[in-house]
Scaffold this active site. Sequence first.
Site, PDB file in Angstrom:
ATOM      1  N   HIS A   1     -16.455  -8.902 -15.273  1.00  0.00           N
ATOM      2  CA  HIS A   1     -16.577  -7.542 -15.807  1.00  0.00           C
ATOM      3  C   HIS A   1     -18.063  -7.204 -15.868  1.00  0.00           C
ATOM      4  O   HIS A   1     -18.840  -8.002 -16.424  1.00  0.00           O
ATOM      5  CB  HIS A   1     -15.956  -7.444 -17.199  1.00  0.00           C
TER       6      HIS A   1
ATOM      7  N   CYS B   1      -9.797  -6.195 -19.544  1.00  0.00           N
ATOM      8  CA  CYS B   1     -10.609  -6.670 -18.417  1.00  0.00           C
ATOM      9  C   CYS B   1     -11.541  -7.832 -18.709  1.00  0.00           C
ATOM     10  O   CYS B   1     -11.341  -8.931 -18.195  1.00  0.00           O
ATOM     11  CB  CYS B   1     -11.416  -5.487 -17.870  1.00  0.00           C
TER      12      CYS B   1
END
Lengths: 97, 415
Positions: free
Chosen positions: B105, B51
Amino acid sequence: VNEEAVSFSQYPRPADTPQVNSDLPDLKDIKVMGYSLRSWDYRYTLWLGFDPKTFQVNVSDIHAGELYMLADDPGEDNNVYTAFDHSVIKKNMAILP
Amino acid sequence: AEMKNVLFIVADDLRTSLGCYGDPVVKSPNIDHLASKSQVFLNAYAQQAVCAPSRTSMLTSRRPDTTRLYDFKSYWRVHSGNYTTIPQYFKSKGYFTVSVGKVFHPGIASNHTDDYPYSWSIPAYHPPSFRYEKEKMCKGEDGKLHANLLCAVNVTEQPGGTLPDLESTDEAVRLLKSRVNNDDPFFLAVGFHKPHIPFRIPQEYLSLYPIEQMKLAPDPDVPKHLPPVAYNPWTDVRKRDDVQKLNISFPYGPIPKDFQLRIRQHYYAAVSYMDAQVGRLLSTLDALGLADNTVVVFTSDHGWSLGEHGEWAKYSNFDVTTRVPLIFFVPGVTTFLDWQGPSTFPFIDVLTQPEYSFQNGKVGKNVVELVDVFPTLSSIAGLGTPQSCPDVSFQEELCAEGRNLANTFRYGERG
């Protein structure tokens, strides 16, 4: 027009064999970096020694390699790296960004 | 020409398991409908299959070796360089930029602020119900609550009677309605949390994928010549309560076959659930009359292994984890408004109309990358494209390590 479109991906590892933090090693624990070059017909990966302090990759420290010829092996199940002469592709990898 | 709005949609851990990418199992009618009016890049790849590094690389158009982010624990502006992001660039050109859900993120990787105020005009929105995501929310066979991987729920029984992506869509719809009469163009980024694990999803979506119709991955065994360093031991999946109970051996497993089928069933159901939220978002854009001057980008941060090569989750360099959907809808370029008919983006309820099929708009087959999104989107919006980065660009605040793909929209591909 003769350019070949390729993509570069990479993934870090803390060791040569799977361990609990292999999926997501902290920066300080990264020992190997897998660089992949992917074109329309092959995916070539070199797993190289990596120094997390200097962020330097040691391209002569090859821990492992992968080569998948995607026309016959779209699922990337048959690694033919060991059976291959790498001089050509390594030259490609030398242009790693 | 008039500045176009941008609706930037990022799904979490979405592989190319979409109808418009040829997946025969999944039901994703709303995204497929978007694709039928768009430029679809069939071979788009993430720079790292996890991510935070992937999202930071996409949003700055800098590769991980330039952001020096390989885990989740550094913020590029502090750690490597003050690189300009896509929303920051649009904001500097007069756009109202806003983030809903998981775009950067969250946490250290975006300075605990989703990079506000650099990237966003207002603080980022995060769905309140996400705080329960890792809690014991899943009813087990014992009737008790567990922190399971497979977590199809009755939404009315969940805290607040809702789920994160439902809340994010509600917020994005609210924001779109607030922008209708505002002259400043907007850049609205919506980050859906699904199909990221746990599969905490409305249980009705499971009915689209009867377990008896599910199949194992075509290549479920660890390949003979796979170097051990390349293998991802899917540690995050192992940590979930229902997987722990299976006592699966480390590192290669395998997961019992019946449970493999259930994981695949839940992943596909999570994709259909996320597709429905995309449908709600696009139908609102259309209903507000914004579809004819809004560019829509749909992508994800990386893929996910569904048992291929004996692996699950992301964390590797295999195609199933690096290949992502990348779709650009550009009104007047990928589609012409008089072709639209009654509406551009009708909501398609997959639960009542599961058998929808579409023809893709224009497709691109050449290999492209998520670092290409920044220069391409800037060019499409008419903002001018950041310069290409020099080989070493730690000192460069605004440049792109990706390529501008906009010319392929009109003139097709070469090479």
